[in-house]
Design an enzyme around this catalytic site. Structure first.
Site, PDB file in Angstrom:
ATOM      1  N   CYS A   7       0.801  -1.228   0.000  1.00  0.00           N
ATOM      2  CA  CYS A   7       0.000   0.000   0.000  1.00  0.00           C
ATOM      3  C   CYS A   7       0.832   1.277   0.000  1.00  0.00           C
ATOM      4  CB  CYS A   7      -0.925   0.025   1.224  1.00  0.00           C
ATOM      5  SG  CYS A   7      -2.004  -1.405   1.398  1.00  0.00           S
ATOM      6  N   HIS A  48      -2.532   6.928   4.042  1.00  0.00           N
ATOM      7  CA  HIS A  48      -1.481   5.944   4.330  1.00  0.00           C
ATOM      8  C   HIS A  48      -0.089   6.397   3.910  1.00  0.00           C
ATOM      9  CE1 HIS A  48      -0.875   1.302   4.923  1.00  0.00           C
ATOM     10  NE2 HIS A  48      -0.400   2.030   5.926  1.00  0.00           N
TER      11      HIS A  48
END
Length: 570
Positions: free
Chosen positions: A72, A133
């Protein structure tokens, strides 16, 4: 007649300009952990994704669309900047390759240029809704040096870290292995030591002071207390929703969460319908913990995972419908993709599979086998990009940076290497070949494989310098560690590198040898020369995913008061 001849060049120039599309709006839709085998337009016959499929029918479907990293955080850094994550320090040198705590000090450096920064400077309204993130703070809980607002997004509504099992009560924990290593194993050793000391004392073989027993028991109690506090407070300290730089819901609730994110996105479109805009809608789905609203729960053929996919598809449909209602469909560049392949090792607390499908491709999230890096890639711009087209040339999620920048009229930064390439010539059929002759596949900060697509050649060579050791042996993933690691005894080194021709072996089942490929050594020599050239362009940068930058720092923790709980969503 003479005045007409004088005006003719101006008329022709005016006509040319009228045929050049003006600067478009941008809607970039990013799924989390969605596999290339999940959408219907990529061959799935049982999951219902009509709105994602509509994008494919109305635009171009990329069948060799690749992410710059199979995890990610680094993948999203590459997407935002158009650069390999190793260039920005967003590639880990340890086992853990993503941020796990909101109070970490690492993140996308403020010096990095994102497409949102470029578009904001071009007068675009910019918004990121959903998952970020890429870090929040550097030194204090109010500096927001890595926050989306520092990277060009004027509006942010979402979560700064990621959706995790630990965010949803009853969904299990991703820290089980760590807890076993750091808590249960020491407790067992303490227990054995206590029994041994007690036996020695009882037999009169050693005079063990009572204080030693007390100290060991106190240490054991401390370990249990730390475990309890971690499991009790991880959720409120890391799983929260933000609006701008303010906490909106701590911990966040899964109740109608996708609907709330979707409503925020469509409201942004309504507010900015009369001006150019950039909307990045970064879904929390289908990363575990899996969730779906009551309207979708239990409705798919694939359990909680299928429910989540179909709810996300509904959200895509709401965004497309809003563009239609506002008359913006033909003036908006729409992109849909995933940050990497499906997570094959995901299991529920009852040990039921909870990952998606990577189609025919080997491997998944955390690996540079095709299943980990080949993702859905759909691009629509009505009237500009041909509808229903399919492109099999190698493209990258880094390509969005130069593509978006050029369409918006922004100049690319000249003081750094941009690894992405403008997609428009390929999308519009002006060229048949990708500008990516070589692509480098990193596993964290380690160069794992290289892809070579020679110009005017159908072959796509892929050379692996190492591959992950699947566990158990014969599996299609690293089930014992939950995700594959990138170095040490977790990988098998290959010398000479493992070589495949993806044009005839996309499943990566038959490694080539000098006997089966006459140009074997020539191909590897060319790839190694290109690796040397690529390595020369890399500069030493601070490691944003170092142990120090990754760990939780209490002075950087954001809280709604002393209890770290609030709900301002109501």
């Amino acid at each position: 007649m003479r005045p007409f001849l004088l005006l003719l060049p101006l008329l022709l120039l005016s006509r040319t300009r009228s045929h050049n599309p003006k600067r478009p709006n941008f809607v970039l839709l990013m799924a989390d952990d969605l596999g290339i085998g999940d959408p219907g337009c990529y061959g799935n016959k049982t999951l219902r994704t009509p709105h994602i499929d509509r994008l494919a029918a109305d635009g171009v479907k990329l069948t060799q669309h690749l992410v710059a990293s199979p995890l990610c955080t680094p993948s999203r850094a590459a997407f935002m900047t158009g650069r390999y994550p190793v260039r920005s320090g967003m590639a880990s040198r340890s086992r853990v390759g993503v941020f796990l705590f909101s109070a970490s000090s690492g993140g996308l450096p403020p010096s990095e240029v994102t497409f949102a920064k470029l578009l904001r400077d071009q007068g675009y309204a910019t918004a990121l809704i959903g998952k970020w993130h890429l870090g929040t703070h550097c030194r204090h809980n109010d500096d927001f040096c890595h926050h989306p607002s520092r990277h060009g997004f004027e509006h942010f509504y979402g979560i700064p870290v990621t959706n995790m099992r630990d965010c949803k009560p009853g969904a299990g924990s991703v820290f089980t292995g760590g807890i076993q290593l750091l808590v249960y194993l020491p407790l067992k050793l303490l227990g054995v030591l206590l029994l041994l000391l007690a036996a020695l004392r009882h037999l009169g073989l050693a005079a063990v002071p009572t204080g030693v027993f007390a100290a060991l028991l106190l240490l054991a109690a401390g370990l249990l207390a730390l475990q309890f506090c971690f499991l009790r407070y991880y959720r409120p300290l890391n799983c929260f929703l933000m609006r701008g730089t303010e906490l909106s819901q701590q911990p966040f609730s899964y109740l109608n969460l996708t609907q709330r994110l979707t409503r925020e996105a469509t409201n942004f479109l309504h507010r900015n319908a009369q001006s150019p805009f950039l909307l990045v809608l970064s879904y929390l789905q289908v990363h575990t913990a899996l969730y779906a609203s009551a309207e979708f729960s239990g409705k798919s053929q694939h359990g909680e995972y299928g429910d989540a996919v179909e709810e996300m598809d509904w959200s895509v449909g709401q965004v497309l419908r809003t563009l239609d209602e506002l008359g913006l469909a033909s003036s908006t560049f729409v992109y849909f993709s995933s940050d990497h392949g499906a997570h094959l090792e995901e299991r529920s607390p009852e040990n039921k599979p909870q990952g998606g499908s990577n189609g025919v491709y080997k491997g998944g999230k955390g690996m540079n086998w095709e299943g980990g890096i080949r993702v859905p890639g759909l691009v629509r711009w009505l009237g500009v990009i041909p509808a229903g087209a399919e492109l099999g040339e190698p493209t990258s999620n880094m390509d969005l940076f130069p593509t978006v920048a050029k369409l918006a009229g922004a100049l690319l930064p000249q003081d750094r290497v941009i690894d992405g390439r403008d997609l428009m010539p390929l999308l519009q059929g002006q060229t048949q070949c990708s500008d990516h002759e070589f692509l480098f596949h990193y596993c964290n900060s380690y160069l794992n494989a290289v892809r070579w697509h020679p110009q005017n050649n159908t072959s796509i060579w892929k050379a692996f310098f190492f591959t992950p050791k699947f566990t158990p042996e014969g599996a299609n993933g690293c089930f014992q560690t939950h995700v594959c690691f990138c170095h040490g005894h977790f990988v098998t080194q290959h010398d000479p590198p493992l070589l495949f021709d993806l044009s005839v072996d996309p499943r990566e089942r038959k490694p080539l040898t000098p006997d089966t490929e006459p140009r074997f050594w020539e191909i590897l020599r060319t790839i190694r020369q290109e690796v040397d050239r690529h390595t020369e362009t890399l500069q030493e940068v601070p490691n944003q995913l170092s142990f120090w930058n990754m760990i939780w720092k209490p002075w950087m923790q954001m809280c709604c008061g002393l209890s770290c709980q609030c709900d301002r969503e109501k």
